[in-house]
Design a protein around this motif. Structure first.
Motif, PDB file in Angstrom:
ATOM      1  N   ILE A   3       0.845  -1.183   0.000  1.00 26.33           N
ATOM      2  CA  ILE A   3       0.000   0.000   0.000  1.00 26.33           C
ATOM      3  C   ILE A   3       0.884   1.238   0.000  1.00 26.33           C
ATOM      4  O   ILE A   3       1.835   1.338   0.779  1.00 26.33           O
ATOM      5  CB  ILE A   3      -0.927   0.045   1.232  1.00 26.33           C
ATOM      6  CG1 ILE A   3      -1.810  -1.198   1.304  1.00 26.33           C
ATOM      7  CG2 ILE A   3      -1.807   1.294   1.198  1.00 26.33           C
ATOM      8  CD1 ILE A   3      -2.776  -1.189   2.457  1.00 26.33           C
ATOM      9  N   ASN A   4       0.578   2.169  -0.904  1.00 23.20           N
ATOM     10  CA  ASN A   4       1.324   3.417  -0.996  1.00 23.20           C
ATOM     11  C   ASN A   4       0.356   4.575  -1.198  1.00 23.20           C
ATOM     12  O   ASN A   4      -0.784   4.383  -1.651  1.00 23.20           O
ATOM     13  CB  ASN A   4       2.297   3.394  -2.191  1.00 23.20           C
ATOM     14  CG  ASN A   4       3.301   2.269  -2.106  1.00 23.20           C
ATOM     15  OD1 ASN A   4       4.133   2.239  -1.213  1.00 23.20           O
ATOM     16  ND2 ASN A   4       3.214   1.340  -3.051  1.00 23.20           N
ATOM     17  N   LEU A   5       0.821   5.782  -0.887  1.00 25.53           N
ATOM     18  CA  LEU A   5       0.093   6.972  -1.295  1.00 25.53           C
ATOM     19  C   LEU A   5       0.144   7.056  -2.811  1.00 25.53           C
ATOM     20  O   LEU A   5       1.208   6.883  -3.410  1.00 25.53           O
ATOM     21  CB  LEU A   5       0.714   8.221  -0.675  1.00 25.53           C
ATOM     22  CG  LEU A   5       0.571   8.364   0.842  1.00 25.53           C
ATOM     23  CD1 LEU A   5       1.397   9.545   1.333  1.00 25.53           C
ATOM     24  CD2 LEU A   5      -0.889   8.531   1.249  1.00 25.53           C
ATOM     25  N   SER A   6      -0.997   7.294  -3.436  1.00 24.51           N
ATOM     26  CA  SER A   6      -1.086   7.259  -4.887  1.00 24.51           C
ATOM     27  C   SER A   6      -0.758   8.613  -5.505  1.00 24.51           C
ATOM     28  O   SER A   6      -0.946   9.662  -4.887  1.00 24.51           O
ATOM     29  CB  SER A   6      -2.490   6.838  -5.316  1.00 24.51           C
ATOM     30  OG  SER A   6      -2.604   6.789  -6.724  1.00 24.51           O
ATOM     31  N   ASN A   7      -0.288   8.583  -6.726  1.00 28.96           N
ATOM     32  CA  ASN A   7      -0.108   9.806  -7.509  1.00 28.96           C
ATOM     33  C   ASN A   7      -1.387  10.185  -8.246  1.00 28.96           C
ATOM     34  O   ASN A   7      -1.468  11.262  -8.840  1.00 28.96           O
ATOM     35  CB  ASN A   7       1.039   9.636  -8.511  1.00 28.96           C
ATOM     36  CG  ASN A   7       2.391   9.561  -7.821  1.00 28.96           C
ATOM     37  OD1 ASN A   7       2.634  10.246  -6.832  1.00 28.96           O
ATOM     38  ND2 ASN A   7       3.271   8.704  -8.334  1.00 28.96           N
ATOM     39  N   GLU A   8      -2.379   9.281  -8.216  1.00 27.82           N
ATOM     40  CA  GLU A   8      -3.668   9.557  -8.853  1.00 27.82           C
ATOM     41  C   GLU A   8      -4.489  10.488  -7.962  1.00 27.82           C
ATOM     42  O   GLU A   8      -4.436  10.406  -6.730  1.00 27.82           O
ATOM     43  CB  GLU A   8      -4.443   8.255  -9.090  1.00 27.82           C
ATOM     44  CG  GLU A   8      -3.746   7.257  -9.990  1.00 27.82           C
ATOM     45  CD  GLU A   8      -3.626   7.740 -11.420  1.00 27.82           C
ATOM     46  OE1 GLU A   8      -4.475   8.556 -11.841  1.00 27.82           O
ATOM     47  OE2 GLU A   8      -2.688   7.299 -12.114  1.00 27.82           O
ATOM     48  N   ARG A   9      -5.269  11.347  -8.577  1.00 26.42           N
ATOM     49  CA  ARG A   9      -6.106  12.279  -7.812  1.00 26.42           C
ATOM     50  C   ARG A   9      -7.427  11.639  -7.373  1.00 26.42           C
ATOM     51  O   ARG A   9      -8.034  12.058  -6.389  1.00 26.42           O
ATOM     52  CB  ARG A   9      -6.394  13.530  -8.638  1.00 26.42           C
ATOM     53  CG  ARG A   9      -5.135  14.328  -8.974  1.00 26.42           C
ATOM     54  CD  ARG A   9      -5.460  15.596  -9.744  1.00 26.42           C
ATOM     55  NE  ARG A   9      -6.234  16.531  -8.921  1.00 26.42           N
ATOM     56  CZ  ARG A   9      -5.681  17.417  -8.100  1.00 26.42           C
ATOM     57  NH1 ARG A   9      -4.373  17.457  -7.963  1.00 26.42           N
ATOM     58  NH2 ARG A   9      -6.443  18.237  -7.416  1.00 26.42           N
ATOM     59  N   THR A  10      -7.873  10.630  -8.123  1.00 28.96           N
ATOM     60  CA  THR A  10      -9.106   9.918  -7.779  1.00 28.96           C
ATOM     61  C   THR A  10      -8.878   8.427  -7.918  1.00 28.96           C
ATOM     62  O   THR A  10      -8.038   7.977  -8.701  1.00 28.96           O
ATOM     63  CB  THR A  10     -10.279  10.337  -8.684  1.00 28.96           C
ATOM     64  OG1 THR A  10      -9.953  10.030 -10.048  1.00 28.96           O
ATOM     65  CG2 THR A  10     -10.566  11.826  -8.555  1.00 28.96           C
ATOM     66  N   GLY A  11      -9.639   7.652  -7.153  1.00 30.74           N
ATOM     67  CA  GLY A  11      -9.549   6.204  -7.229  1.00 30.74           C
ATOM     68  C   GLY A  11     -10.596   5.635  -8.168  1.00 30.74           C
ATOM     69  O   GLY A  11     -11.432   6.358  -8.719  1.00 30.74           O
ATOM     70  N   ILE A  12     -10.554   4.325  -8.328  1.00 30.71           N
ATOM     71  CA  ILE A  12     -11.561   3.633  -9.140  1.00 30.71           C
ATOM     72  C   ILE A  12     -12.451   2.752  -8.269  1.00 30.71           C
ATOM     73  O   ILE A  12     -13.448   2.190  -8.734  1.00 30.71           O
ATOM     74  CB  ILE A  12     -10.907   2.797 -10.260  1.00 30.71           C
ATOM     75  CG1 ILE A  12      -9.954   1.752  -9.700  1.00 30.71           C
ATOM     76  CG2 ILE A  12     -10.162   3.705 -11.238  1.00 30.71           C
ATOM     77  CD1 ILE A  12      -9.387   0.802 -10.759  1.00 30.71           C
ATOM     78  N   ILE A  13     -12.090   2.635  -6.992  1.00 26.97           N
ATOM     79  CA  ILE A  13     -12.856   1.896  -5.985  1.00 26.97           C
ATOM     80  C   ILE A  13     -12.829   2.745  -4.719  1.00 26.97           C
ATOM     81  O   ILE A  13     -11.880   3.493  -4.476  1.00 26.97           O
ATOM     82  CB  ILE A  13     -12.226   0.508  -5.719  1.00 26.97           C
ATOM     83  CG1 ILE A  13     -12.367  -0.398  -6.953  1.00 26.97           C
ATOM     84  CG2 ILE A  13     -12.852  -0.167  -4.494  1.00 26.97           C
ATOM     85  CD1 ILE A  13     -11.552  -1.672  -6.877  1.00 26.97           C
ATOM     86  N   GLY A  14     -13.876   2.654  -3.906  1.00 26.77           N
ATOM     87  CA  GLY A  14     -13.932   3.430  -2.674  1.00 26.77           C
ATOM     88  C   GLY A  14     -13.927   2.556  -1.434  1.00 26.77           C
ATOM     89  O   GLY A  14     -14.399   1.410  -1.455  1.00 26.77           O
ATOM     90  N   VAL A  15     -13.373   3.092  -0.357  1.00 32.21           N
ATOM     91  CA  VAL A  15     -13.430   2.469   0.967  1.00 32.21           C
ATOM     92  C   VAL A  15     -13.812   3.562   1.960  1.00 32.21           C
ATOM     93  O   VAL A  15     -13.213   4.643   1.948  1.00 32.21           O
ATOM     94  CB  VAL A  15     -12.084   1.835   1.376  1.00 32.21           C
ATOM     95  CG1 VAL A  15     -12.143   1.352   2.831  1.00 32.21           C
ATOM     96  CG2 VAL A  15     -11.719   0.676   0.457  1.00 32.21           C
ATOM     97  N   ALA A  16     -14.803   3.285   2.809  1.00 34.43           N
ATOM     98  CA  ALA A  16     -15.258   4.270   3.790  1.00 34.43           C
ATOM     99  C   ALA A  16     -15.394   3.617   5.156  1.00 34.43           C
ATOM    100  O   ALA A  16     -15.951   2.524   5.288  1.00 34.43           O
ATOM    101  CB  ALA A  16     -16.600   4.870   3.371  1.00 34.43           C
ATOM    102  N   GLY A  17     -14.857   4.294   6.175  1.00 33.29           N
ATOM    103  CA  GLY A  17     -14.988   3.811   7.543  1.00 33.29           C
ATOM    104  C   GLY A  17     -15.145   4.983   8.492  1.00 33.29           C
ATOM    105  O   GLY A  17     -14.582   6.051   8.268  1.00 33.29           O
TER     106      GLY A  17
END
Length: 412
Positions: A3-17
């Motif tokens: 797991i790393n901090l991404s260079n992408e501004r948005t993801g393609i899947i979400g996780v919420a907690g």
């Protein structure tokens, strides 16, 4: 799994907690650790950044003009107040938190105070949980301002921190958001921003992360739920989605993820079905119980009768009250008791059996529990990536419910 901090501004899947600070008792007779969702998110953030969440200091101002402030080794700070003040003895108790990890906030409060109630019953423990949770999220925001998007709940009377970032989980860009639901004064949470509910400042953060219309894994808590718990022999994960309303593809992926991880899991497609007016009706039924007890109290003459009636009122407020106060009625009609935007998501929890309740009374997450939640999330992301077009099809077929802002009380 890396797991790393991404260079992408948005993801393609979400996780919420999220954590509901003080939300120990809820609807469906839940008794719960309602902080495991946030603990899971914090662990994911920590794996991506290697940031310390050890509590460095806890500072308290006692008396009626009070606050408790938590600081982590990474410089994160969270502060909260208690409506009826903080005593010198409570200030001494919270010092024992120094050196502990600011991840399992509910467990930390139980270790410090023994138990926790919301609804204005245990204001100091709830304030302490709020300060810990806010400090944990603040740690990431301060150290990685270019990656984390954050804000504070803009619901009237609320003070929880919200923060999100895009993480690469095994190369897959995932938008991850953690939410602290907490009220000023430690009186228990307004959870109109739990799950992947998009209102106010949380909606703005989710939009920047591209989360509004992403297939999303919602992570909930460790729960004693009599309807299911009394049928179990051992703790079991439970994935839920309402058939025809939520995202069954996400649910199936969570289910497979737990199975391949050799963790016990069941699936439920009925308990989250939306029923218009349900929370309103529960509130009316609760109120009628309070009124009936108040009528008895009005005519009570003997001390023991008054003591018994007040004790029953205390149970109603400290336990049953948590099941009607946590969310606004009309919002509940749309997002259900977990806070799920229709067609976008499924949720999973960890259900304990009756034997656990008989031994511990109040569920609390261990480090091992959180590691299992994290393992399921990681594998769910992989599973979901393989069938992403199918999950997106369900998301895109959702019926527009319009703005949710009119259903909650936002600050002006």
């Amino acid at each position: 799994m890396q797991i790393n901090l991404s260079n992408e501004r948005t993801g393609i899947i979400g996780v919420a907690g999220h954590v509901g600070c003080g939300h120990c008792h809820s609807h469906k007779q839940f008794i719960q650790d309602d902080s495991v969702g946030l603990a899971t998110v914090l662990t994911l953030f920590q794996e991506a950044t290697h940031l310390s969440l050890k509590i460095k200091d806890v500072r308290s101002v006692t008396g009626s003009h009070n606050y408790v402030e938590v600081e982590t080794e990474s410089g994160g700070i969270g502060r909260a107040t208690a409506r009826r003040g903080i005593t010198i003895h409570e200030a001494e108790l919270v010092k024992t938190l120094v050196g502990k990890q600011a991840i399992n906030t509910h467990t930390l409060v139980l270790e410090t105070f023994g138990r926790i109630y919301g609804q204005g019953i245990h204001e100091v423990p709830v304030a302490v949980q709020t300060a810990i949770a806010n400090a944990a999220l603040d740690s990431f925001v301060k150290n990685y301002p270019d990656h984390f998007i954050s804000g504070y709940e803009d619901l009237i009377g609320s003070c929880g921190r919200i923060a999100g970032a895009v993480l690469d989980i095994n190369g897959i860009p995932v938008s991850v958001i953690g939410t602290v639901n907490a009220s000023i004064g430690g009186i228990g949470p307004n959870e109109d921003m739990e799950g992947n509910i998009a209102v106010g400042v949380k909606k703005e953060i989710m939009e920047k992360l591209g989360m509004i219309r992403l297939p999303t894994i919602v992570v909930e808590g460790k729960v004693y739920w009599p309807a299911m718990s009394d049928k179990l022999d051992c703790p079991t994960f439970l994935v839920r989605q309402a058939s025809g309303i939520d995202n069954c593809v996400v649910a199936d992926c969570i289910y497979r993820a737990a199975q391949t991880s050799l963790l016990p899991i069941e699936i439920n497609e009925t308990s989250l079905q939306r029923e218009v007016g349900a929370l309103t009706n529960h509130t009316i039924a609760f109120s009628e119980k309070v009124i009936a007890l108040a009528e008895q109290l009005k005519t009570a003459e003997f001390s023991q009768n008054k003591v018994n009636i007040l004790a029953e009122l205390s149970v109603l407020v400290s336990q049953d009250g948590g099941g009607i106060s946590f969310m606004s009625d009309k919002l509940y009609d749309i997002v259900g008791g977990i806070g799920m935007l229709p067609a976008t998501s499924a949720v999973f929890s960890y259900i304990v059996p009756r034997s656990y309740y008989d031994k511990y009374i109040v569920p609390f997450a261990t480090e091992e529990d959180v590691n299992h939640f994290v393992k399921i999330v990681k594998k769910s992301v992989q599973e979901l990536y393989q069938v992403l077009p199918h999950a997106l099809t369900q998301v895109n077929q959702s019926v527009d419910k319009g703005t949710l802002e009119s259903l909650v009380l936002l600050k002006g």
